[in-house]
Design a protein around this motif. Sequence first.
Motif, PDB file in Angstrom:
ATOM      1  N   VAL A  10      -6.776   0.350  -1.090  1.00  0.00           N
ATOM      2  CA  VAL A  10      -7.949  -0.522  -1.280  1.00  0.00           C
ATOM      3  C   VAL A  10      -7.488  -1.901  -1.757  1.00  0.00           C
ATOM      4  CG1 VAL A  10     -10.021  -0.904  -2.716  1.00  0.00           C
ATOM      5  CG2 VAL A  10      -9.567   1.361  -1.740  1.00  0.00           C
ATOM      6  N   MET A  11      -6.604  -1.915  -2.763  1.00  0.00           N
ATOM      7  CA  MET A  11      -6.175  -3.200  -3.332  1.00  0.00           C
ATOM      8  C   MET A  11      -5.353  -4.001  -2.325  1.00  0.00           C
ATOM      9  SD  MET A  11      -5.423  -2.399  -7.369  1.00  0.00           S
ATOM     10  CE  MET A  11      -4.221  -1.091  -7.197  1.00  0.00           C
ATOM     11  N   SER A  12      -4.374  -3.337  -1.712  1.00  0.00           N
ATOM     12  CA  SER A  12      -3.501  -4.119  -0.824  1.00  0.00           C
ATOM     13  C   SER A  12      -4.268  -4.578   0.409  1.00  0.00           C
ATOM     14  CB  SER A  12      -2.237  -3.346  -0.451  1.00  0.00           C
ATOM     15  OG  SER A  12      -2.566  -2.219   0.273  1.00  0.00           O
ATOM     16  N   SER A  13      -5.214  -3.744   0.909  1.00  0.00           N
ATOM     17  CA  SER A  13      -5.922  -4.231   2.099  1.00  0.00           C
ATOM     18  C   SER A  13      -6.898  -5.345   1.760  1.00  0.00           C
ATOM     19  CB  SER A  13      -6.667  -3.159   2.899  1.00  0.00           C
ATOM     20  OG  SER A  13      -6.603  -1.943   2.355  1.00  0.00           O
ATOM     21  N   ARG A  14      -7.515  -5.297   0.584  1.00  0.00           N
ATOM     22  CA  ARG A  14      -8.433  -6.409   0.261  1.00  0.00           C
ATOM     23  C   ARG A  14      -7.653  -7.725   0.185  1.00  0.00           C
ATOM     24  NH1 ARG A  14     -11.651  -9.700  -2.459  1.00  0.00           N
ATOM     25  NH2 ARG A  14     -10.409  -9.967  -4.335  1.00  0.00           N
ATOM     26  N   ILE A  15      -6.453  -7.643  -0.367  1.00  0.00           N
ATOM     27  CA  ILE A  15      -5.656  -8.882  -0.469  1.00  0.00           C
ATOM     28  C   ILE A  15      -5.296  -9.393   0.926  1.00  0.00           C
ATOM     29  CG2 ILE A  15      -3.441  -9.803  -1.284  1.00  0.00           C
ATOM     30  CD1 ILE A  15      -4.092  -8.707  -3.883  1.00  0.00           C
ATOM     31  N   LYS A  16      -4.928  -8.470   1.811  1.00  0.00           N
ATOM     32  CA  LYS A  16      -4.570  -8.899   3.174  1.00  0.00           C
ATOM     33  C   LYS A  16      -5.800  -9.497   3.872  1.00  0.00           C
ATOM     34  CE  LYS A  16      -0.837  -5.628   3.582  1.00  0.00           C
ATOM     35  NZ  LYS A  16      -0.688  -4.193   3.672  1.00  0.00           N
ATOM     36  N   GLY A  55       0.833  -1.203   0.000  1.00  0.00           N
ATOM     37  CA  GLY A  55       0.000   0.000   0.000  1.00  0.00           C
ATOM     38  C   GLY A  55       0.869   1.253   0.000  1.00  0.00           C
ATOM     39  N   SER A  56       2.196   1.097   0.226  1.00  0.00           N
ATOM     40  CA  SER A  56       3.092   2.263   0.282  1.00  0.00           C
ATOM     41  C   SER A  56       4.144   2.164  -0.818  1.00  0.00           C
ATOM     42  CB  SER A  56       3.775   2.309   1.653  1.00  0.00           C
ATOM     43  OG  SER A  56       5.029   2.961   1.561  1.00  0.00           O
ATOM     44  N   VAL A  57       4.234   3.193  -1.654  1.00  0.00           N
ATOM     45  CA  VAL A  57       5.224   3.156  -2.741  1.00  0.00           C
ATOM     46  C   VAL A  57       6.650   3.229  -2.189  1.00  0.00           C
ATOM     47  CG1 VAL A  57       3.697   4.051  -4.540  1.00  0.00           C
ATOM     48  CG2 VAL A  57       5.021   5.660  -3.188  1.00  0.00           C
ATOM     49  N   GLU A  58       6.804   3.864  -1.010  1.00  0.00           N
ATOM     50  CA  GLU A  58       8.141   3.965  -0.403  1.00  0.00           C
ATOM     51  C   GLU A  58       8.588   2.589   0.111  1.00  0.00           C
ATOM     52  OE1 GLU A  58       5.918   6.583   0.340  1.00  0.00           O
ATOM     53  OE2 GLU A  58       7.058   7.731  -1.145  1.00  0.00           O
ATOM     54  N   GLU A  59       7.712   1.975   0.859  1.00  0.00           N
ATOM     55  CA  GLU A  59       8.041   0.685   1.466  1.00  0.00           C
ATOM     56  C   GLU A  59       8.407  -0.344   0.386  1.00  0.00           C
ATOM     57  OE1 GLU A  59       8.358   0.258   4.614  1.00  0.00           O
ATOM     58  OE2 GLU A  59       8.665  -1.924   4.544  1.00  0.00           O
ATOM     59  N   ASP A  60       7.638  -0.376  -0.667  1.00  0.00           N
ATOM     60  CA  ASP A  60       7.858  -1.398  -1.701  1.00  0.00           C
ATOM     61  C   ASP A  60       9.080  -1.105  -2.570  1.00  0.00           C
ATOM     62  OD1 ASP A  60       5.643  -2.693  -0.739  1.00  0.00           O
ATOM     63  OD2 ASP A  60       4.287  -1.995  -2.300  1.00  0.00           O
ATOM     64  N   ALA A  61       9.610   0.117  -2.457  1.00  0.00           N
ATOM     65  CA  ALA A  61      10.807   0.467  -3.243  1.00  0.00           C
ATOM     66  C   ALA A  61      12.050   0.450  -2.361  1.00  0.00           C
ATOM     67  CB  ALA A  61      10.636   1.853  -3.859  1.00  0.00           C
TER      68      ALA A  61
END
Length: 416
Positions: A329-335, A231-237
């Motif tokens: 929305v996308m990352s939380s639905r997956i979780k 859900g965070s562009v920083e975390e995933d990079a």
Amino acid sequence: MAPVPTRLNVAPVPPDEIFALNGAYFADPNPQKVSLGVGVYRTDDGKPWPLPVVEKTEKVLAAENDLMRHEYTAIEGDVPFLGLARDLMFGFESGDGDKEAKARIASVQTVAGTGANHLGALFLAHHMKPRTVWLSNPSWANHMTIWELAGVPRKTYPYYHAATRSFDFDGMMNTLETEAEEGDVVLLHACAHNPTGLDPNKEQWIAIAEVCERKKLFPFFDSAYQGFASGSVEEDAWAVRYFFNNKPDMEMCVAQSFSKNFGLYGQRVGAFHYVTNRSATSIRDIVVNNLCHLIRGEFSMGPRIGTTIVKKILTNDELIADWHQDLQVMSSRIKTMRQALYDELVRLQTPGTWEHIIEQNGMFSYTGLTPKQVYALKDQYHIYLLKSGRASISGLSEKNVKYVAQAIDYVIRNIL
Ligand code: LMR
């Protein structure tokens, strides 16, 4: 009439498993069918989800009626888009900020993430001639194909520890330490490892960067899930930025996809970034020039429409905020779906341990199901997943998760 022989020498190649499975799913008339195969986001109704921010932007673009919208771009692609893509990946200030750091990066537009991986492989095969590319075992199957087509010998490093269903950090490090040689390419998944959903932690990334630098290995990042995974562009990079900022004497590259994080699957939006070391920035333009040579000979330039959408979003604060909301929305639905599947399996007392489903990250879960169990899920329950046991969690919903858990419970109890 005597038959005329063909001049071709062709033997069949196995069909791509992911897309063959997707075709079989669509052809299946059973109303209970569930697609856990291809990695695409689905809503709780099992429907595709054009991101609201993308739909809003499409309307703005339609109203603007830009007469240039169907024209050719430069061979390197849509240049303002490339600057934005680079800033997003490496965490740069927009505009004139971070000049020195930006000078290390040669960017070109590609045909999505696959195209970026392919162009990068081809470029390195021509201009670096690595003896070996190291892929994780397992990896996205297309990595194998891409490097095979580039003519670079492939080897694998251990990644998955089946007994504990965990990341085999020691196995990976040991192989890189003892077997990888100077100039070898090491393919790394920037986040949300496909297919295992297992990523190194920060300490482990630091150790991987250190071994790459010390042994003069060439890191090749595949970044397909920035913002989608956590859900965070920083975390995933984080890993890409760590390598870039902390190992400035190391060269590396990044294949960047916008398919998942903008929901632009069919538009084929991507970029390839070659990172020079800090002393070699003078070669940057020559790198772009050579990448353009490969692009021109293959597809002339990347497609326009998807990059126009991404560019519009990334240059407007309100749209950026909307996009971050959509990523959440996308990352939380997956979780939520990971948790729901886990809870159901625990409730059913399905034999085995299932924590890995909630501990893994991103689009996929490496379930640990055997090929026979996967086959039975398809044959008896119309549930489609890869024979490695990889399940695309996004195909789960409040409506089908109980059905899927019951099916898994059945195959675990009855099929080896
Ligand atoms: C997947 O792994 O299912 C996706 O990345 C789609 C693809 O291109 O294989």
